[in-house]
Each structure stands twice: as structure tokens, then as C-alpha cells.
Design a protein around this motif. Structure first.
Motif, PDB file in Angstrom:
ATOM      1  N   THR A  31       0.855  -1.202   0.000  1.00 10.89           N
ATOM      2  CA  THR A  31       0.000   0.000   0.000  1.00 10.89           C
ATOM      3  C   THR A  31       0.891   1.252   0.000  1.00 10.89           C
ATOM      4  O   THR A  31       2.104   1.153   0.188  1.00 10.89           O
ATOM      5  CB  THR A  31      -0.870   0.055   1.270  1.00 10.89           C
ATOM      6  N   TYR A  32       0.227   2.420  -0.104  1.00  7.28           N
ATOM      7  CA  TYR A  32       0.995   3.674   0.002  1.00  7.28           C
ATOM      8  C   TYR A  32       1.610   3.820   1.390  1.00  7.28           C
ATOM      9  O   TYR A  32       2.621   4.507   1.553  1.00  7.28           O
ATOM     10  CB  TYR A  32       0.087   4.873  -0.287  1.00  7.28           C
ATOM     11  N   GLY A  33       1.004   3.182   2.401  1.00  8.80           N
ATOM     12  CA  GLY A  33       1.576   3.221   3.752  1.00  8.80           C
ATOM     13  C   GLY A  33       2.937   2.535   3.777  1.00  8.80           C
ATOM     14  O   GLY A  33       3.920   3.065   4.306  1.00  8.80           O
ATOM     15  N   HIS A  34       3.001   1.343   3.170  1.00  8.78           N
ATOM     16  CA  HIS A  34       4.278   0.631   3.076  1.00  8.78           C
ATOM     17  C   HIS A  34       5.294   1.460   2.275  1.00  8.78           C
ATOM     18  O   HIS A  34       6.461   1.550   2.640  1.00  8.78           O
ATOM     19  CB  HIS A  34       4.116  -0.709   2.329  1.00  8.78           C
TER      20      HIS A  34
ATOM     21  N   LEU B   4       5.166   1.678  12.227  1.00 10.30           N
ATOM     22  CA  LEU B   4       4.187   1.669  13.322  1.00 10.30           C
ATOM     23  C   LEU B   4       3.073   2.641  12.962  1.00 10.30           C
ATOM     24  O   LEU B   4       3.336   3.811  12.676  1.00 10.30           O
ATOM     25  CB  LEU B   4       4.837   2.136  14.620  1.00 10.30           C
ATOM     26  N   ARG B   5       1.839   2.147  12.998  1.00 12.78           N
ATOM     27  CA  ARG B   5       0.716   3.026  12.654  1.00 12.78           C
ATOM     28  C   ARG B   5       0.100   3.649  13.897  1.00 12.78           C
ATOM     29  O   ARG B   5      -0.031   4.847  14.009  1.00 12.78           O
ATOM     30  CB  ARG B   5      -0.355   2.256  11.875  1.00 12.78           C
ATOM     31  N   ALA B   6      -0.286   2.786  14.815  1.00  9.99           N
ATOM     32  CA  ALA B   6      -0.965   3.298  16.006  1.00  9.99           C
ATOM     33  C   ALA B   6      -0.556   2.430  17.173  1.00  9.99           C
ATOM     34  O   ALA B   6       0.167   1.436  17.007  1.00  9.99           O
ATOM     35  CB  ALA B   6      -2.474   3.220  15.794  1.00  9.99           C
ATOM     36  N   THR B   7      -1.025   2.782  18.365  1.00  4.96           N
ATOM     37  CA  THR B   7      -0.642   2.007  19.540  1.00  4.96           C
ATOM     38  C   THR B   7      -1.062   0.547  19.387  1.00  4.96           C
ATOM     39  O   THR B   7      -0.432  -0.339  19.951  1.00  4.96           O
ATOM     40  CB  THR B   7      -1.283   2.585  20.820  1.00  4.96           C
ATOM     41  N   SER B   8      -2.095   0.302  18.579  1.00  2.00           N
ATOM     42  CA  SER B   8      -2.561  -1.074  18.377  1.00  2.00           C
ATOM     43  C   SER B   8      -1.480  -1.962  17.751  1.00  2.00           C
ATOM     44  O   SER B   8      -1.509  -3.176  17.914  1.00  2.00           O
ATOM     45  CB  SER B   8      -3.822  -1.083  17.519  1.00  2.00           C
TER      46      SER B   8
ATOM     47  N   GLY C  43       0.814  10.531   9.015  1.00  2.00           N
ATOM     48  CA  GLY C  43      -0.542  10.636   9.564  1.00  2.00           C
ATOM     49  C   GLY C  43      -1.627  10.148   8.606  1.00  2.00           C
ATOM     50  O   GLY C  43      -2.550   9.439   9.007  1.00  2.00           O
ATOM     51  N   GLN C  44      -1.463  10.502   7.332  1.00  2.00           N
ATOM     52  CA  GLN C  44      -2.542  10.168   6.376  1.00  2.00           C
ATOM     53  C   GLN C  44      -2.686   8.661   6.129  1.00  2.00           C
ATOM     54  O   GLN C  44      -3.675   8.227   5.568  1.00  2.00           O
ATOM     55  CB  GLN C  44      -2.372  10.924   5.046  1.00  2.00           C
ATOM     56  N   TYR C  45      -1.666   7.887   6.556  1.00  2.00           N
ATOM     57  CA  TYR C  45      -1.743   6.435   6.338  1.00  2.00           C
ATOM     58  C   TYR C  45      -1.935   5.667   7.648  1.00  2.00           C
ATOM     59  O   TYR C  45      -1.837   4.438   7.672  1.00  2.00           O
ATOM     60  CB  TYR C  45      -0.474   5.936   5.644  1.00  2.00           C
TER      61      TYR C  45
ATOM     62  N   LYS D  21      -6.829   5.569  -3.889  1.00  2.00           N
ATOM     63  CA  LYS D  21      -6.209   6.490  -2.934  1.00  2.00           C
ATOM     64  C   LYS D  21      -5.206   5.764  -2.042  1.00  2.00           C
ATOM     65  O   LYS D  21      -4.393   6.382  -1.390  1.00  2.00           O
ATOM     66  CB  LYS D  21      -7.298   7.047  -2.006  1.00  2.00           C
ATOM     67  N   PHE D  22      -5.330   4.454  -1.982  1.00  2.00           N
ATOM     68  CA  PHE D  22      -4.556   3.693  -0.987  1.00  2.00           C
ATOM     69  C   PHE D  22      -3.412   2.879  -1.571  1.00  2.00           C
ATOM     70  O   PHE D  22      -2.487   2.516  -0.859  1.00  2.00           O
ATOM     71  CB  PHE D  22      -5.494   2.721  -0.237  1.00  2.00           C
ATOM     72  N   VAL D  23      -3.515   2.562  -2.859  1.00  2.00           N
ATOM     73  CA  VAL D  23      -2.485   1.725  -3.498  1.00  2.00           C
ATOM     74  C   VAL D  23      -2.166   2.280  -4.895  1.00  2.00           C
ATOM     75  O   VAL D  23      -3.019   2.930  -5.516  1.00  2.00           O
ATOM     76  CB  VAL D  23      -2.953   0.245  -3.651  1.00  2.00           C
ATOM     77  N   PRO D  24      -0.953   2.040  -5.397  1.00  2.00           N
ATOM     78  CA  PRO D  24      -0.625   2.449  -6.762  1.00  2.00           C
ATOM     79  C   PRO D  24      -1.549   1.768  -7.781  1.00  2.00           C
ATOM     80  O   PRO D  24      -2.134   0.708  -7.484  1.00  2.00           O
ATOM     81  CB  PRO D  24       0.816   1.979  -6.947  1.00  2.00           C
ATOM     82  N   ASP D  25      -1.637   2.354  -8.974  1.00  2.00           N
ATOM     83  CA  ASP D  25      -2.538   1.836 -10.021  1.00  2.00           C
ATOM     84  C   ASP D  25      -2.285   0.356 -10.334  1.00  2.00           C
ATOM     85  O   ASP D  25      -3.230  -0.411 -10.518  1.00  2.00           O
ATOM     86  CB  ASP D  25      -2.352   2.632 -11.324  1.00  2.00           C
ATOM     87  N   CYS D  26      -1.008  -0.022 -10.410  1.00  2.00           N
ATOM     88  CA  CYS D  26      -0.703  -1.415 -10.781  1.00  2.00           C
ATOM     89  C   CYS D  26      -1.285  -2.381  -9.746  1.00  2.00           C
ATOM     90  O   CYS D  26      -1.742  -3.471 -10.099  1.00  2.00           O
ATOM     91  CB  CYS D  26       0.805  -1.624 -10.932  1.00  2.00           C
TER      92      CYS D  26
END
Ligand code: PNS
Length: 168
Positions: free
Chosen positions: A14-17, A91-95, A123-125, A145-150
Motif C-alpha cells: 500500500t501507500y503506507g508501506h 508503526l501506525r498506532a498504539t494497536s 498521519g494520512q496512512y 487512494k490507498f495503493v498504486p494503479d498497478c
């Protein structure tokens, strides 16, 4: 030469990675993405498909100089084999913390020469996960919005193929 490993299931990337990956690549001389065949999870994409999607996503995002491999086995063995001295995790959140804490301490017990390095997500991810992306795609939602087109294209194709297989 400071070589780091960025491991994960990446099912799919994902864009987060990609955000973590881009920032980690600036911290180390060499970054290797390890697409791990995680026996705890049943992935949508095979390890080879996930690896190829990471490669395509890197090309689409114009991120250069990052190697991508698949690995099945202990992460510390993978790091040792490749001469990597650090393992990068986002790390995204405390979870995320409890799991990552356990993971890092276990890895240190297995090999104290390999250091775990954590980067806070942008923050956005902070809410974004591969599972969420798969669920959205499963119900026909827009994942652009979350992953590249491919990756978005591969998700649609894979889910369509799976649906056909179930029906037929
Ligand atoms: O993206 P994920 O699913 O959170 O990644 C987890 C992963 C694949 C990095 C982790 O499960 C892993 O490294 N597995 C390899 C096996 C291993 O080394 N296990 C012991 C460490 S606790």
C-alpha cells in the motif's frame, strides 16, 4: 555499508508501506524488501505475485535502488544471509505496538546483532492496512487512494478470477 531489511506480508503493498520504504531507504545504504511467506496468514496473492507487485509499485513510484526478495523462514536467518544488520518496521498506532514489541524482542533473542528500527507512519496512512484495502476492493470500492494503479488493477483482476473460480 549499512544494509537493512524491510519485511512484511505485503498482501498487497500500500501507500503506507511505500511511505515507510521511501523513508527507510534514506536512512540506510541499501534496503531490501523481504516479502515473507507468513504461515499465520492466508494471503490473497502468492509470494511471487506480491514480490512482483512490490517491484511494479516501486517502478510506478519511481523509487530506485531497493531490492525485493521473497523469503520463507526465520527473519533473522534472512537478515544474516543477506548481511543486513537492521530490520525496519512501520508503526501506525498504539494497536501495532504489542505485536511489534513481541516481534522485536523475539528477534533480538534469536540474534542480538540484528537491530529493529521503527518508523512512525505518516498521519494520512495511520488507518491504512492491506486487509482494509482488500475488503474495499472485494465490495467493489475505489482503492486508488490507498495503493498504486498497478496494485489496484491486480486486485480487481485477482478478485474477479477468484469469484469466477468459486462460481464455476
Ligand atoms: O506484514 P506483516 O504480516 O505484519 O509481517 C509479519 C512478518 C512476515 C514480518 C513476520 O511474521 C515474520 O517475520 N515472519 C517470519 C518468521 C519469523 O521470523 N518469525 C519469528 C519472529 S517473531
Amino acid at each position: 555499508m549499512r544494509r537493512a531489511l524491510y519485511p512484511g506480508s505485503f498482501d498487497p503493498i500500500t501507500y503506507g508501506h511505500l511511505d515507510i520504504l521511501r523513508r527507510a531507504a534514506r536512512l540506510f545504504d541499501q534496503l531490501i524488501v523481504a516479502v515473507v511467506e507468513n504461515p499465520r496468514k492466508e494471503p490473497l496473492f502468492s509470494a511471487v505475485e506480491r514480490r512482483d507487485l512490490v517491484k511494479k509499485a516501486l517502478a510506478e513510484e519511481k523509487i530506485r535502488g531497493v531490492n525485493v526478495i521473497t523469503y520463507s523462514g526465520l527473519l533473522v536467518d534472512c537478515a544474516r544471509e543477506l548481511g543486513a544488520t537492521a530490520v525496519v518496521r512501520g508503526l501506525r498506532a498504539t494497536s501495532d505496538f504489542d505485536y511489534e514489541f513481541q516481534f522485536a524482542l523475539t528477534n533480538r533473542d534469536l540474534d542480538s546483532d540484528i537491530e529493529s528500527v521503527f518508523l512512525m507512519t505518516a498521519g494520512q496512512y495511520s488507518f491504512l492496512s492491506s486487509s482494509l484495502v482488500k475488503e474495499i476492493a472485494q465490495y467493489g470500492g475505489e482503492v486508488g487512494k490507498f495503493v498504486p494503479d498497478c496494485v489496484a488493477r491486480a486486485l480487481v483482476a485477482k478478485l474477479k478470477r477468484n469469484r469466477r473460480r468459486k462460481e464455476g
